[in-house]
Motif scaffolding. Structure first.
Motif, PDB file in Angstrom:
ATOM      1  N   THR A 153       0.852  -1.188   0.000  1.00  0.00           N
ATOM      2  CA  THR A 153       0.000   0.000   0.000  1.00  0.00           C
ATOM      3  C   THR A 153       0.883   1.231   0.000  1.00  0.00           C
ATOM      4  OG1 THR A 153      -0.269   0.727   2.280  1.00  0.00           O
ATOM      5  CG2 THR A 153      -1.445  -1.238   1.665  1.00  0.00           C
ATOM      6  N   ASP A 154       0.451   2.249  -0.669  1.00  0.00           N
ATOM      7  CA  ASP A 154       1.107   3.561  -0.732  1.00  0.00           C
ATOM      8  C   ASP A 154       2.395   3.545  -1.562  1.00  0.00           C
ATOM      9  OD1 ASP A 154       2.363   6.029  -0.134  1.00  0.00           O
ATOM     10  OD2 ASP A 154       3.076   5.292   1.788  1.00  0.00           O
ATOM     11  N   ARG A 155       3.384   2.723  -1.175  1.00  0.00           N
ATOM     12  CA  ARG A 155       4.679   2.748  -1.873  1.00  0.00           C
ATOM     13  C   ARG A 155       4.996   1.391  -2.521  1.00  0.00           C
ATOM     14  NH1 ARG A 155       8.615   6.015   2.372  1.00  0.00           N
ATOM     15  NH2 ARG A 155       7.284   7.867   2.567  1.00  0.00           N
TER      16      ARG A 155
ATOM     17  N   ASP B 230       0.021   7.407  -8.127  1.00  0.00           N
ATOM     18  CA  ASP B 230       1.015   7.415  -9.204  1.00  0.00           C
ATOM     19  C   ASP B 230       1.944   8.597  -8.922  1.00  0.00           C
ATOM     20  OD1 ASP B 230       2.458   7.821 -11.508  1.00  0.00           O
ATOM     21  OD2 ASP B 230       0.829   7.240 -12.841  1.00  0.00           O
ATOM     22  N   PHE B 231       3.076   8.302  -8.292  1.00  0.00           N
ATOM     23  CA  PHE B 231       3.984   9.376  -7.857  1.00  0.00           C
ATOM     24  C   PHE B 231       4.666  10.097  -9.031  1.00  0.00           C
ATOM     25  CE2 PHE B 231       4.556   6.469  -3.970  1.00  0.00           C
ATOM     26  CZ  PHE B 231       3.630   7.157  -3.202  1.00  0.00           C
ATOM     27  N   VAL B 232       4.898   9.380 -10.123  1.00  0.00           N
ATOM     28  CA  VAL B 232       5.511  10.036 -11.291  1.00  0.00           C
ATOM     29  C   VAL B 232       4.545  11.100 -11.812  1.00  0.00           C
ATOM     30  CG1 VAL B 232       6.368   9.728 -13.655  1.00  0.00           C
ATOM     31  CG2 VAL B 232       6.849   7.980 -11.937  1.00  0.00           C
TER      32      VAL B 232
ATOM     33  N   ALA C  69       8.901  21.025  -3.024  1.00  0.00           N
ATOM     34  CA  ALA C  69       9.065  20.111  -1.886  1.00  0.00           C
ATOM     35  C   ALA C  69       8.215  18.880  -2.128  1.00  0.00           C
ATOM     36  CB  ALA C  69       8.658  20.798  -0.592  1.00  0.00           C
ATOM     37  N   HIS C  70       8.793  17.700  -1.930  1.00  0.00           N
ATOM     38  CA  HIS C  70       8.074  16.454  -2.214  1.00  0.00           C
ATOM     39  C   HIS C  70       6.927  16.174  -1.243  1.00  0.00           C
ATOM     40  CE1 HIS C  70      11.520  14.369  -4.696  1.00  0.00           C
ATOM     41  NE2 HIS C  70      11.208  15.571  -5.161  1.00  0.00           N
ATOM     42  N   ASN C  71       6.809  16.957  -0.161  1.00  0.00           N
ATOM     43  CA  ASN C  71       5.569  16.876   0.637  1.00  0.00           C
ATOM     44  C   ASN C  71       5.302  18.190   1.362  1.00  0.00           C
ATOM     45  OD1 ASN C  71       7.146  16.765   3.002  1.00  0.00           O
ATOM     46  ND2 ASN C  71       6.087  14.996   3.848  1.00  0.00           N
TER      47      ASN C  71
HETATM   48  O1  AHR Z   1       4.425   7.758   0.580  1.00  0.00           O
HETATM   49  C1  AHR Z   1       3.656   8.903   0.695  1.00  0.00           C
HETATM   50  C2  AHR Z   1       4.484  10.015   1.246  1.00  0.00           C
HETATM   51  O2  AHR Z   1       5.027   9.655   2.493  1.00  0.00           O
HETATM   52  C3  AHR Z   1       3.765  11.300   1.505  1.00  0.00           C
HETATM   53  O3  AHR Z   1       3.669  12.120   0.407  1.00  0.00           O
HETATM   54  C4  AHR Z   1       4.647  11.908   2.545  1.00  0.00           C
HETATM   55  O4  AHR Z   1       4.095  13.001   3.230  1.00  0.00           O
HETATM   56  C5  AHR Z   1       4.829  10.712   3.408  1.00  0.00           C
HETATM   57  O5  AHR Z   1       5.715  10.817   4.391  1.00  0.00           O
END
Ligand code: AHR
Length: 327
Positions: free
Chosen positions: A124-126, A143-145, A231-233
């Motif tokens: 999940t997520d990643r 979809d992070f790309v 910034a990535h988040n």
């Molecule tokens: O995997 C998602 C990312 O992980 C989020 O964008 C970030 O805030 C978190 O730490």
């Protein structure tokens, strides 16, 4: 032959453990899909960001609502802790394992152990970077790309009339993580088409507010002429805002800021004009995760990839939705 017999024995034991969990879960909820009988081991990345806190809550609340018994562990952003947690879930013979891998590489051994124990795994997520997709049943997440590309597209539009160089600094997520790798790649692909865009510094801020501030302070010292922060988040962006203000500059004006996530604090800064654009990354993965887990355990076919639906926010859009933002 011997192998086939032991496979049957393991299958039998797995079935017994499913039944045992069912009787032990106390029958709370009584939800559809046989949820009462499911025990899920979930290994979370950590508690590094507002996004992560919302994601943990979503998974925990959804498990409760679905009648799934959740064994939860927080890896504190360390892969070794996640591997230990997964091994312990295998030993405990949970019905299904779900996890959000802190980094992309180095999972094959432990995932093979889960497969050999006939315990299905959901990412999940990643994502993980293993070419062996038989090691997990499905991957649910953004979809992070695409997120990185959306950030780049906003920038290209914002500076469409500019002829001078546009100096960009980038705060990357956790080194080696899927969102850091992919958000960087998607952004670079889009802005790379125009030579005026220059990434003058790019460094990890580990997805945390404190590190975002620290790294931005260093960027400001070594780069007097920054036009844009990517910034990535949100959390790193919020930390960087403190650094920018500390340096006597105005975030959102002197330095334009693009972030990813759209958590409430980020949306507040966007509505206040301190951030210029946010690409949404939804942490509310819990309900879909429970649904997929039930299907997998019933032997139903699930898609190998489930992509989360998400949008983007301008300052005006943030003002409109802020009061109803859940997280
Ligand atoms: O995997 C998602 C990312 O992980 C989020 O964008 C970030 O805030 C978190 O730490």
């Amino acid at each position: 032959m011997l192998k086939r017999i032991s496979a049957l024995v393991v299958a039998g034991l797995t079935a017994m453990s499913v039944a045992a969990c069912g009787s032990g879960s106390g029958g709370s909820g009584g939800t559809s899909g046989g949820g009462d009988s499911i025990t899920m081991g979930f290994s979370q990345v950590g508690a590094e960001s507002g996004w992560r806190t919302a994601n943990t809550k979503s998974v925990q609340d959804s498990a409760k609502n679905a009648g799934v018994t959740l064994k939860f562990s927080d890896a504190q952003q360390k892969q070794e802790n996640q591997i230990k947690a997964i091994r312990s879930y295998i030993q405990q013979k949970v019905d299904i394992i779900a996890f959000s891998p802190v980094v992309e590489s180095g999972w094959e051994t432990v995932l093979k152990e889960a497969k050999d124990a006939k315990i299905p795994v959901i990412l999940t997520d990643r994502a993980v970077d293993s070419p062996d997709t038989s090691l997990y049943k499905t991957f649910l997440g953004s979809d992070f790309v695409e997120e990185g590309k959306k950030a780049g597209q906003w920038l290209v539009e914002e500076y469409k009339d500019a002829t001078d160089p546009v100096n960009i600094v980038e705060l990357q997520g956790t080194t080696g993580s899927a969102p850091a790798n992919d958000r960087k790649a998607g952004f670079a692909e889009v802005i790379g088409a125009e030579s005026k865009f220059k990434v003058v510094a790019s460094q990890t801020g580990d997805f945390t507010r404190a590190k975002g501030k620290e790294v931005m302070e260093a960027f400001l010292k070594s780069n007097p002429d920054i036009d844009v922060l990517y910034a990535h988040n949100d959390d790193m962006g919020l930390g960087a805002i403190e650094a920018i203000e500390g340096a006597g500059k105005v975030p959102g004006k002197d330095i334009k800021i693009i972030t990813v996530d759209a958590v409430k604090d980020g949306m507040q800064a966007l509505a206040d004009g301190k951030i210029n654009f946010i690409v949404e990354c939804s942490p509310l993965l819990g309900p879909q995760l429970m649904d997929l887990a039930k299907k997998v355990l019933k032997g139903e076919q699930v898609p190998p990839r489930v992509v989360t639906e998400e949008t983007t926010f301008t300052q005006e859009q943030a003002k409109q939705v802020l009061s109803t933002r859940q997280y």
